[in-house]
Scaffold this motif. Structure first.
Motif, PDB file in Angstrom:
ATOM      1  N   UNK A 188       0.801  -1.130   0.224  1.00  0.00           N
ATOM      2  CA  UNK A 188      -0.051   0.039   0.345  1.00  0.00           C
ATOM      3  C   UNK A 188       1.061   1.710   0.210  1.00  0.00           C
ATOM      4  N   UNK A 189       0.585   2.348  -0.657  1.00  0.00           N
ATOM      5  CA  UNK A 189       0.324   3.140  -0.990  1.00  0.00           C
ATOM      6  C   UNK A 189       0.298   4.239   0.301  1.00  0.00           C
ATOM      7  N   UNK A 190       0.850   5.859   0.698  1.00  0.00           N
ATOM      8  CA  UNK A 190       0.526   6.074   1.162  1.00  0.00           C
ATOM      9  C   UNK A 190      -1.161   6.565   1.042  1.00  0.00           C
ATOM     10  N   UNK A 191      -1.362   6.931  -0.261  1.00  0.00           N
ATOM     11  CA  UNK A 191      -2.273   8.042  -1.052  1.00  0.00           C
ATOM     12  C   UNK A 191      -3.258   6.805  -0.597  1.00  0.00           C
ATOM     13  N   UNK A 192      -3.232   5.086  -0.671  1.00  0.00           N
ATOM     14  CA  UNK A 192      -4.394   3.986  -1.413  1.00  0.00           C
ATOM     15  C   UNK A 192      -4.588   4.327   0.478  1.00  0.00           C
ATOM     16  N   UNK A 193      -3.642   3.821   1.578  1.00  0.00           N
ATOM     17  CA  UNK A 193      -4.047   4.197   2.831  1.00  0.00           C
ATOM     18  C   UNK A 193      -4.713   5.284   3.229  1.00  0.00           C
ATOM     19  N   UNK A 214      -7.268   9.405   8.726  1.00  0.00           N
ATOM     20  CA  UNK A 214      -6.635   9.425   9.314  1.00  0.00           C
ATOM     21  C   UNK A 214      -5.883   8.994   9.006  1.00  0.00           C
ATOM     22  N   UNK A 215      -5.755   7.962   7.988  1.00  0.00           N
ATOM     23  CA  UNK A 215      -4.194   7.948   7.756  1.00  0.00           C
ATOM     24  C   UNK A 215      -4.238   6.129   8.588  1.00  0.00           C
ATOM     25  N   UNK A 216      -4.893   5.375   9.294  1.00  0.00           N
ATOM     26  CA  UNK A 216      -4.870   4.652  10.115  1.00  0.00           C
ATOM     27  C   UNK A 216      -4.972   2.979   8.932  1.00  0.00           C
ATOM     28  N   UNK A 217      -3.786   1.948   9.092  1.00  0.00           N
ATOM     29  CA  UNK A 217      -3.953   1.065   8.334  1.00  0.00           C
ATOM     30  C   UNK A 217      -5.070   0.077   8.842  1.00  0.00           C
ATOM     31  N   UNK A 218      -5.636  -1.048   8.568  1.00  0.00           N
ATOM     32  CA  UNK A 218      -6.607  -1.105   8.654  1.00  0.00           C
ATOM     33  C   UNK A 218      -6.474  -2.882   8.565  1.00  0.00           C
ATOM     34  N   UNK A 219      -5.436  -3.548   7.660  1.00  0.00           N
ATOM     35  CA  UNK A 219      -4.984  -3.881   7.072  1.00  0.00           C
ATOM     36  C   UNK A 219      -5.517  -4.509   6.092  1.00  0.00           C
ATOM     37  N   UNK A 220      -5.096  -3.633   5.186  1.00  0.00           N
ATOM     38  CA  UNK A 220      -5.400  -4.698   4.027  1.00  0.00           C
ATOM     39  C   UNK A 220      -4.839  -5.228   3.355  1.00  0.00           C
ATOM     40  N   UNK A 221      -3.507  -5.576   3.248  1.00  0.00           N
ATOM     41  CA  UNK A 221      -3.156  -6.319   2.320  1.00  0.00           C
ATOM     42  C   UNK A 221      -2.666  -7.565   3.116  1.00  0.00           C
TER      43      UNK A 221
END
Ligand SMILES: [Zn+2]
Length: 292
Positions: free
Chosen positions: A110-115, A121-128
């Motif tokens: 993931x890139x920052x903009x995808x996150x 808020x830019x919090x990573x939700x485990x998409x990968x």
């Protein structure tokens, strides 16, 4: 209470500001109160932002604040020849090899903009997580799955056993960056263990990192890290209640020095930023007022 080792750990990626100075002086106050030695650890893994003048600024700032360190570099030459994090790359590498044994490790492209698209808020939700990409995939960061992580125990200064979940800001924290360099969570943890740090004084903004590092220590079997005592101090704000940053010229220690300000002036500025009613005149007064 007695502590053996604390540390001041700035990053040479910009000029230090009043908030950094506050953190450094607070660390000195803790060290004096509890007999701890101060290590100066300059975190220079990020070579793109590294500049010698930032190292000099760190050294000048410590001088200006009258903080004597017990261990660490006293010049740029000493830093580059003996104290750079490049020296400890084999330790980070060993930790990265070990973390590969964990089923919690996963690859993320993931890139920052995808996150940001998924969470503003830019919090990573485990998409990968479900993509199960190989670890050696190009342009992939390594993350630790924290979505099912349990409560972590830690010691909050002065001697309080606490327990917390990993805050969202450190959700699925990165241990290896896309450029294959160790991430901050990993290098900072490895360094603190390596130097025998048992008291960490850092800003409240790093509380999520503390929890992430405790989690990582558990994964790496470094149980001794759970015996570290943490103090998370409030952050100084700018005049308009803004966050102080290294890019902002105002409140840069270098600028204050150049304007001929003294340590006492800086202490008074800190007192104002902290909303204290009394004027701080000296370091002992600062210790008195700032120590919990
Ligand atoms: Zn991802």
């Amino acid at each position: 209470m007695k502590f053996a080792q604390t540390r001041i750990a700035p990053t040479p990626s910009g000029f230090l500001h009043l908030g950094n100075a506050y953190s450094f002086l607070l660390t000195k106050a803790f060290a004096e109160k509890h007999g701890a030695k101060i290590l100066l650890r300059i975190d220079d893994l990020d070579r793109e932002r590294y500049r010698q003048e930032y190292v000099q600024d760190i050294l000048d700032t410590l001088d200006f604040l009258e903080i004597q360190i017990h261990q660490g570099p006293s010049s740029i030459a000493e830093f580059e020849s003996q104290w750079t994090q490049q020296e400890r790359r084999p330790l980070y590498q060993a930790a990265l090899e070990q973390v590969q044994q964990s089923r919690l490790l996963f690859s993320c492209t993931c890139t920052k903009s995808q996150i940001l698209q998924i969470d503003p808020r830019g919090i990573y939700l485990g998409q990968c997580l479900d993509r199960r990409m190989p670890l050696d995939k190009n342009e992939a960061a390594w993350r630790i799955n924290t979505l099912d992580a349990d409560f972590l125990d830690y010691i909050a200064y002065p001697d309080t056993q606490k327990s917390a979940l990993i805050p969202e800001e450190a959700s699925c924290y990165v241990v290896r960056k896309k450029d294959k360099n160790p991430a901050y969570q990993l290098s900072s943890l490895v360094d603190d263990i390596y130097f025998g740090v048992d008291l960490i004084v850092r800003g409240q903004d790093l509380f999520p990192s503390t929890l992430g590092q405790l989690d990582l220590a558990r994964i790496l079997g470094k149980e001794e890290f759970a015996k570290t005592t943490f103090y998370h101090h409030p952050l100084l704000k700018g005049p308009d209640q803004s966050k102080l940053s290294k890019s902002a010229g105002a409140f840069s220690i270098r600028q204050l020095r150049q304007e001929g300000k003294t340590l006492r002036d800086v202490l008074q500025l800190m007192g104002k930023s902290l909303g204290l009613h009394e004027e701080i005149q000296s370091f002992p007064e600062f210790s008195e007022l700032a120590l919990p």
